[in-house]
Design a protein around this motif. Structure first.
Motif, PDB file in Angstrom:
ATOM      1  N   HIS A 207       0.809  -1.215   0.000  1.00  0.00           N
ATOM      2  CA  HIS A 207       0.000   0.000   0.000  1.00  0.00           C
ATOM      3  C   HIS A 207       0.848   1.272   0.000  1.00  0.00           C
ATOM      4  O   HIS A 207       0.528   2.232  -0.705  1.00  0.00           O
ATOM      5  N   LEU A 214      -4.522  -2.390  -4.216  1.00  0.00           N
ATOM      6  CA  LEU A 214      -4.652  -3.399  -3.183  1.00  0.00           C
ATOM      7  C   LEU A 214      -6.087  -3.545  -2.705  1.00  0.00           C
ATOM      8  O   LEU A 214      -6.761  -2.540  -2.426  1.00  0.00           O
ATOM      9  N   LEU A 242      -3.643   1.073   6.669  1.00  0.00           N
ATOM     10  CA  LEU A 242      -3.874   1.121   5.227  1.00  0.00           C
ATOM     11  C   LEU A 242      -4.801   2.259   4.818  1.00  0.00           C
ATOM     12  O   LEU A 242      -4.752   2.721   3.686  1.00  0.00           O
ATOM     13  N   VAL A 246      -8.985   1.368   1.162  1.00  0.00           N
ATOM     14  CA  VAL A 246      -8.616   0.033   0.694  1.00  0.00           C
ATOM     15  C   VAL A 246      -9.830  -0.888   0.847  1.00  0.00           C
ATOM     16  O   VAL A 246     -10.328  -1.080   1.958  1.00  0.00           O
TER      17      VAL A 246
END
Length: 356
Positions: A207, A214, A242, A246
């Motif tokens: 990431h 991703l 993240l 995501v």
């Protein structure tokens, strides 16, 4: 066919240590690693499945699952055999654990794969079925050939790989769906013969340090990794490390591998997990392996209107502007999008390779 492997070093006692994944297998001459595809031969590490595949299928990209990577497009999927984890619940047990199958693999050079993908009008090639990191040399050669032909590369993986090979593997991918199998090390140790932290490290690396798109998938197994407490911890980690954009897929378990006695995941469990993730601040959370239109719908993070509606792997409606934004409030949708929907609702179908 065999090919000389990378990411290994000799030990003082004559064994070879594989440096590809955290299992760090130390092999005597003629011995294979835990993945079964890497073998000590004549003082070198050999990859025994290079240029050989367990089969091909033309799939919708949503099957990987990838919901924010050229929706509706076709992907040519293939794998080899073996795996570096030993998940008792593996949905592809016959491929990932079929050691006798190596002799039955069909020859599939990178060039032949590309010709097949182009002939089938696939937008991308997916390395899947078993974990592609164990045949990284083969995958990387194929990925380079794909890019030269204008094809995109997709990895479906558990992310169980050391940092050095990961620095070559994931930059060669345009998208990856990583199985975050659970959020306790005990689960990874008991049911997968692995550990959680290397997977988390891989996710952060992909990431933060690559251009690879991703998405995450967690297969919820009743009584093993589906508690509200564990799901809360998983979602909090994703949000912190993240970020909220995501995509996260919660998918239903069906009896497989060595867990035939475990019941199918109730749809209510998936819906509850999805609600927890949304409450934790994640913007794009999906359910999978079930018919659930709401759980398959992509909503705008700005105005919450429906942008892409799905049922299982079928795209029902698609309402993005040519720039990949919400047509109502113009908020960009994170991901990779074309100006129009791809080959709409391609049904999964077996594929024969193009002639050599």
């Amino acid at each position: 066919m065999n090919a000389t492997a990378r990411w290994w070093h000799p030990l003082p006692d004559g064994r070879l240590q594989c440096d590809l994944c955290p299992r760090d297998c130390q092999l005597h001459e003629g011995q294979r690693g835990a993945c079964f595809t890497r073998m000590a031969v004549g003082g070198q590490m050999q990859l025994t499945v290079y240029g050989r595949s367990s089969g091909f299928c033309l799939d919708p990209i949503e099957k990987k699952p990838l919901n924010h990577f050229y929706p509706g497009s076709s992907v040519l999927s293939f794998g080899t055999a073996g795996c570096n984890l030993s998940c008792k619940f593996c949905q592809n047990w016959e491929i990932s654990h079929a050691r006798a199958q190596e002799e039955e693999l069909q020859l599939a050079s990178p060039e032949r794969i590309v010709r097949t993908a182009l002939a089938r009008q696939a937008r991308s090639v997916a390395y899947t079925y078993n974990d592609p990191v164990i045949s990284a040399e083969y995958v990387l050669d194929t990925a380079r050939t794909c890019r030269e032909a204008g094809l995109l590369n997709v990895a479906v993986t558990a992310g169980y790989i050391h940092r050095e090979p990961a620095r070559e593997f994931f930059p060669a991918m345009d998208a990856a769906n990583v199985d975050l199998k659970a959020f306790t090390d005990d689960f990874y140790h008991r049911l997968c013969a692995g550990h959680l932290q290397p997977v988390l490290d891989t996710l952060v690396y992909i990431h933060r340090e690559t251009a690879c798109w991703l998405e995450l998938t967690t297969l919820l197994i009743p009584g093993h990794n589906d508690s509200p407490t564990e799901i809360e911890a998983l979602c909090a980690w994703v949000a912190e490390h993240l970020g909220p954009e995501v995509p996260l897929h919660f998918t239903a378990f069906h009896a497989a591998g060595r867990m035939q006695e475990v019941p199918t995941t109730p749809t209510a469990t998936l819906s509850r997990a999805r609600e927890q993730a949304l409450a934790a601040g994640l913007h794009f959370v999906y359910t999978g392996n079930v018919h659930d239109r709401e759980g398959g719908t992509t909503r705008c993070a700005g105005c919450q209107r429906s942008l892409i509606q799905r049922d299982w792997q079928q795209v029902l409606t698609y309402a993005l502007d040519p720039a990949g934004r919400c047509p109502h409030c113009h908020t960009p949708l994170p991901g990779r999008f074309a100006s129009t929907l791809g080959h709409h609702n391609v049904a999964p179908s077996p594929v024969h390779l193009a002639p050599p």
